[in-house]
Design a protein around this motif. Structure first.
Motif, PDB file in Angstrom:
ATOM      1  N   TYR A 202       0.895  -1.170   0.000  1.00 35.77           N
ATOM      2  CA  TYR A 202       0.000   0.000   0.000  1.00 35.77           C
ATOM      3  C   TYR A 202       0.925   1.209   0.000  1.00 35.77           C
ATOM      4  O   TYR A 202       2.155   1.060   0.068  1.00 35.77           O
ATOM      5  N   ASP A 233       4.719   3.497   8.534  1.00 37.18           N
ATOM      6  CA  ASP A 233       3.730   2.417   8.374  1.00 37.18           C
ATOM      7  C   ASP A 233       3.851   1.944   6.942  1.00 37.18           C
ATOM      8  O   ASP A 233       3.464   2.659   6.008  1.00 37.18           O
ATOM      9  N   ASP A 244       1.785  -5.359   6.824  1.00 31.67           N
ATOM     10  CA  ASP A 244       1.314  -4.022   7.202  1.00 31.67           C
ATOM     11  C   ASP A 244       1.887  -3.737   8.589  1.00 31.67           C
ATOM     12  O   ASP A 244       1.353  -4.196   9.592  1.00 31.67           O
ATOM     13  N   THR A 246       3.948  -1.078  11.447  1.00 29.63           N
ATOM     14  CA  THR A 246       4.231   0.301  11.867  1.00 29.63           C
ATOM     15  C   THR A 246       5.257   0.304  12.994  1.00 29.63           C
ATOM     16  O   THR A 246       5.177  -0.516  13.920  1.00 29.63           O
ATOM     17  N   GLU A 369      -2.620  -3.020  16.011  1.00 31.98           N
ATOM     18  CA  GLU A 369      -2.014  -1.721  15.752  1.00 31.98           C
ATOM     19  C   GLU A 369      -2.589  -0.592  16.603  1.00 31.98           C
ATOM     20  O   GLU A 369      -3.191   0.352  16.088  1.00 31.98           O
ATOM     21  N   GLU A 409       2.584  -1.590  15.018  1.00 29.63           N
ATOM     22  CA  GLU A 409       1.717  -2.537  14.302  1.00 29.63           C
ATOM     23  C   GLU A 409       2.510  -3.767  13.894  1.00 29.63           C
ATOM     24  O   GLU A 409       3.583  -3.654  13.295  1.00 29.63           O
TER      25      GLU A 409
END
Ligand code: GLY
Ligand code: MN
Ligand code: MN
Length: 430
Positions: A202, A233, A244, A246, A369, A409
């Motif tokens: 992403y 992130d 994903d 962080t 997260e 996260e």
């Protein structure tokens, strides 16, 4: 992406539940088509086949359609139709023919079953007739079936985790006052790809100072200042499977006591929630427990006042923790998230910010997260200041506007016992 045996086992596993939902309806799952860029150009936006199609075929085949007949038995119930590659595609894109039955044969397949209704999933052309309620119901069934990851999927997430770790290591090596958010993004993403990633999962978030309070911040040319937070992130993608992750760091200095305490609080909330990630655990319970722990920590830090449970019931925690505790991840960054079959949105105000509502089960891959931020739009809003006048030490909160926030996260694989933290190798020290 997946070998034949993996796909065969997957299609056989999901067939009974899909058949029960479809009755005598046929199912067509469409990959979708590339979207041309505006203006007179032969370019398209980067093409990603719909994740429902990728799950069923392992292909990125634009225009592909996988068909399922619930009244047929065994592997003959499924058939994958693909467009014939054009000469122009061979010349300009160097593509090769997708494996499968050529698309014109879909007409025969449908004609042999002409009296039966058809449900279209994936990304069908807009002119296909649709019954939205039925489509949503079948989509929910398929989504739920996709939630437990099989070994081949977990292997791809593990590879994405390794690439993500390489990216974070590169970012940390370049993290110092004077670099820009964008420079850190470039170093991190280059390291993802050098480690074998297909790309990013992403849009990477790198937010320094006040930008760390923007939940989905797009890295800018802002120069990092000594002693401020930078929140990163980001996750690598391998084929279509992503991580994903962080981490929040302090730039070029030891954290101040307040930064250390805030980071430590978020870390403790994360670790407590992770330990609760067992099969059968209700995600909304974990979210509420995290919210209470955050509220309690903010009381200790002199930012909130009252009883933590009451603050959460009044949704005062959302001033500082305005998002959900996590979501499913894997085939995309929001893989098959949402609610368990048959559930509707829980109306409790304390759960307003949570979009995932399901019991955990073995094989799920989920993010945890928690975060605490000082977001001007929330803290300066007159309506919220009035409503929560007695919940916050406003002078202290106001003084922290501009300092950003902290989120941590990780991605977990739910097992029959303790969860496996797939991203555990990425250091969390601020
Ligand atoms: N990377 C967006 C999120 O954490 O959900
Ligand atoms: Mn994230
Ligand atoms: Mn996330």
């Amino acid at each position: 992406m997946f070998d034949h045996a993996v796909l065969e086992a997957r299609l056989q596993r999901i067939a009974p539940a899909l058949s029960a939902a479809l009755g005598d309806s046929l199912l067509l799952v469409h990959a979708g088509l590339p979207v041309p860029l505006p203006e007179n150009t032969d370019q398209t936006y980067p093409f990603l086949a719909h994740s429902e199609y990728v799950y069923l075929t392992g292909l990125e085949c634009a225009g592909g359609i996988v068909a399922f007949d619930p009244l047929a038995s065994g592997s003959s119930a499924w058939q994958s139709f693909v467009p014939e590659l054009t000469e122009s595609e061979r010349i300009w894109e160097g593509r090769s023919q997708c494996p499968g039955t050529l698309l014109p044969h879909l007409t025969d397949w449908l004609q042999q079953r002409s009296s039966r209704p058809v449900v279209h999933l994936g990304a069908p052309p807009a002119d296909r007739p649709a019954d939205p309620a039925r489509l949503a119901a079948i989509r929910e069934v398929l989504k739920h079936l996709r939630r437990p990851k099989d070994a081949a999927e977990v292997a791809l997430v593990r590879r994405a985790a390794a690439c993500t770790g390489a990216g974070y290591a590169a970012l940390r090596a370049h993290l110092r006052p004077g670099v820009t958010e964008r420079a850190l993004q470039i170093e991190m993403e280059a390291a993802f790809c050098r480690a074998g990633a297909t790309g990013t999962g992403y849009g990477s978030i790198v937010g320094s100072g006040p930008n760390a309070a923007v939940l989905h911040f797009d890295p800018s040319h802002r120069i990092l200042q000594q002693g401020e937070f930078v929140l990163v992130d980001a996750g690598a993608r391998v084929d279509r499977y992503v991580c994903d992750v962080t981490r929040t760091y302090v730039v070029g200095a030891a954290p101040t006591p307040f930064q250390r305490d805030l980071h430590q609080l978020v870390l403790e909330v994360e670790e407590t929630a992770i330990a609760r990630c067992r099969p059968g655990a209700e995600w909304k319970d974990l979210h509420l427990q995290a919210a209470v722990q955050i509220a309690s920590g903010l009381i200790h830090l002199g930012l909130m006042r009252g009883r933590a449970e009451d603050l959460v019931e009044r949704e005062a925690h959302t001033l500082f923790f305005p998002h959900g505790l996590g979501h499913l991840v894997g085939l995309g960054v929001r893989d098959a998230s949402g609610t368990a079959p048959g559930r509707t949105k829980d109306p409790r105000p304390s759960l307003r910010t949570l979009r995932t509502d399901l019991p955990l089960a073995e094989g799920y891959v989920i993010t945890v997260e928690p975060g605490i931020y000082f977001i001007p739009t929330l803290l300066e809003d007159p309506a919220r200041r009035e409503r929560f006048a007695d919940c916050v030490h406003w002078d202290r909160a106001d003084a922290l506007i501009g300092t950003g926030g902290v989120r941590i996260e990780d991605n977990l694989l739910i097992t029959s016992g303790a969860p496996e933290i797939l991203t555990a190798a990425i250091p969390k020290t601020p």
